[in-house]
Enzyme design. Structure first.
Site, PDB file in Angstrom:
ATOM      1  N   LYS A 212       0.837  -1.204   0.000  1.00 52.82           N
ATOM      2  CA  LYS A 212       0.000   0.000   0.000  1.00 52.82           C
ATOM      3  C   LYS A 212       0.877   1.262   0.000  1.00 52.82           C
ATOM      4  CE  LYS A 212      -4.168  -1.800  -0.068  1.00 52.82           C
ATOM      5  NZ  LYS A 212      -3.888  -3.209  -0.388  1.00 52.82           N
TER       6      LYS A 212
HETATM    7  C1  LIG Z   1      -9.984  -1.984  -1.595  1.00 51.85           C
HETATM    8  C2  LIG Z   1      -9.404  -2.737  -0.435  1.00 51.85           C
HETATM    9  N1  LIG Z   1     -10.090  -2.777   0.717  1.00 51.85           N
HETATM   10  C3  LIG Z   1      -9.609  -3.404   1.812  1.00 51.85           C
HETATM   11  C4  LIG Z   1      -8.407  -4.058   1.770  1.00 51.85           C
HETATM   12  C5  LIG Z   1      -7.946  -4.793   2.992  1.00 51.85           C
HETATM   13  O1  LIG Z   1      -6.784  -4.261   3.530  1.00 51.85           O
HETATM   14  P1  LIG Z   1      -5.835  -5.206   4.436  1.00 51.85           P
HETATM   15  O2  LIG Z   1      -5.098  -6.116   3.496  1.00 51.85           O
HETATM   16  O3  LIG Z   1      -4.943  -4.237   5.141  1.00 51.85           O
HETATM   17  O4  LIG Z   1      -6.720  -5.958   5.351  1.00 51.85           O
HETATM   18  C6  LIG Z   1      -7.644  -4.042   0.586  1.00 51.85           C
HETATM   19  C7  LIG Z   1      -6.344  -4.737   0.537  1.00 51.85           C
HETATM   20  O5  LIG Z   1      -5.781  -5.002  -0.487  1.00 51.85           O
HETATM   21  C8  LIG Z   1      -8.161  -3.375  -0.548  1.00 51.85           C
HETATM   22  O6  LIG Z   1      -7.498  -3.344  -1.709  1.00 51.85           O
END
Ligand SMILES: Cc1ncc(COP(=O)(O)O)c(C=O)c1O
Length: 415
Positions: A212
């Site tokens: 990210k």
């Molecule tokens: C659009 C979106 N929402 C939520 C998430 C979830 O994030 P995390 O991997 O930190 O749980 C991601 C992760 O890739 C994502 O791309």
């Protein structure tokens, strides 16, 4: 200038290379030597600094973006059998958190160019739900209570329009801002900028997953203006305990705690926050580097008939987490999958964001979604390719991606 760590992935140009620098490494080492590894002073500092960076009153650090979304929905009071509008063009997490409650994600189509949730389709799906004619095989009678916009790739879905849609229809808004730090929006060139998380919704949920825009390895943050929501999310992020371990063992607290609710184990460690603190310092500089890569790509690809570039908008500060091109399959002799195979053969890492939710077995089989229920996403996803974009991408790497894509489009052009 500190050194950046080299990737171990053996691609000529990897899809992503984390921008980890000496200050993060030194802070992790200092944390390891400090005698306090889990949630403690560095998490508190990270929360304060992040809240300031987005202009939010409260920030709750957690161990993933998914955890932030889960806690946000819990704090909003989502109940089993209720329904939430969720874009089909998103990652698994956005809808799965709705399922955690036994609630129903009502999938909404996307705009064919921005890939963002289409508010007209949201209004249609809402009318179907409230008119007792639910789409797909969703249960009739489920009450729609909220909407979760996703800022795909870091391009903000107009928060003003979302706010109006939600308030006109009595819905709450929780933003999936996993891609959207730092990002901002203004209604027009005469208005002030508003950062994502600066009161743009009830709760905005960010991700610090490894690839990210800033990372803590794994991690996330829920930000809000509402002290009650913040308190509830903080409580539920650590087993529903009345005080966390740092409070109990640092000078001020006593040994005792009470279980106030059956919470979750979502707290962020100080080791992770140590990374986040220094990533945060460089967040805007890294965004500017990604923006420069995006501009280079868009200028170079503008004349290629075989693809369309992601849109730019003068009223958005784009985080440029992703650079998704849309292939013109009518102009090419190969499909998207073969396009990716050929890029991989040339040593270029790429990805697809995303196979839409309604084209996954779970959502097809559980709720009966068909491609024609979400026609735009059903079409556009087959044309999507996300190209490498990350801070620290070298001139040679950018040039190599551009020249490989130009060559591929020329060789595979139909005309
Ligand atoms: C659009 C979106 N929402 C939520 C998430 C979830 O994030 P995390 O991997 O930190 O749980 C991601 C992760 O890739 C994502 O791309």
């Amino acid at each position: 200038m500190s050194t950046r760590v080299k990737t171990t992935v053996s691609m000529k140009v990897p899809f992503f290379r984390p921008a980890v620098s000496d200050p993060e490494i030194a802070e992790v080492v200092a944390t390891m030597r400090s005698g306090w590894l889990t949630t403690g002073p560095r998490v508190r500092r990270f929360e304060g600094a992040f809240a300031k960076a987005v202009g939010a009153a409260h920030a709750v650090a957690v161990n993933s973006g998914t955890a932030a979304l889960h806690l946000a929905l819990e704090a909003m009071g989502l109940k089993s059998g209720e329904a939430v509008l969720v874009p089909t063009m998103t990652f698994a997490a956005t809808a799965e958190v709705v399922r955690y409650f036994g609630a129903i994600p009502v999938l909404v189509d996307c705009d064919p160019v921005t890939l963002l949730l289409d508010l007209d389709d949201a209004a249609r799906k809402l009318a179907q739900m409230r008119g007792g004619r639910p789409p797909a095989s969703l249960p009739p009678g489920a009450s729609v209570v909220g909407v979760i916009p996703v800022h795909v790739g870091g391009l903000l879905l107009d928060p003003g329009a979302v706010r109006k849609f939600a308030s006109d229809n009595g819905l709450w808004v929780v933003e999936d801002a996993a891609h959207a730090f730092p990002a901002a929006w203004r209604p027009d060139s005469g208005s002030a900028w508003q950062r994502c998380g600066e009161g743009t919704s009830a709760v905005a949920c960010f991700s610090f997953y490894a690839n990210k825009t800033i990372t803590t390895g794994e991690g996330g943050m829920a930000v809000t203006e509402d002290a009650k929501l913040a308190d509830r999310m903080r409580l539920m992020s650590l087993h529903g305990l009345s005080q966390d371990a740092w409070d109990r063992y640092s000078g001020t607290g006593g040994w005792d705690y009470k279980i106030l609710a059956p919470g979750f184990k979502y707290n962020l460690t100080d080791i992770a926050a140590a990374i986040g603190l220094h990533q945060l310092d460089r967040a805007e500089a890294m965004r500017v580097e990604r923006e420069a890569v995006a501009r280079r790509y868009s200028e170079a690809f503008a004349s290629l008939a075989g693809l369309e570039v992601p849109p730019e908008d003068a009223d958005r500060v784009h985080s440029w987490h992703l650079y998704p091109i849309r292939l013109r399959l009518d102009r090419l002799r190969i499909d998207r999958d073969e396009f990716i195979v050929q890029l991989k053969a040339a040593g270029i890492g790429c990805s697809v964001h995303w196979r839409p939710l309604h084209r996954h077995p779970y959502y097809e089989e559980t709720f009966g979604w068909r491609p024609e229920d979400l026609p735009v996403a059903s079409d556009v996803w087959q044309r999507l390719v996300s190209l490498p974009i990350f801070p620290g991408m070298s001139e040679d790497e950018i040039h190599y991606v551009i020249e490989t894509i130009e060559g591929l489009c020329q060789r595979q052009s139909k005309s």
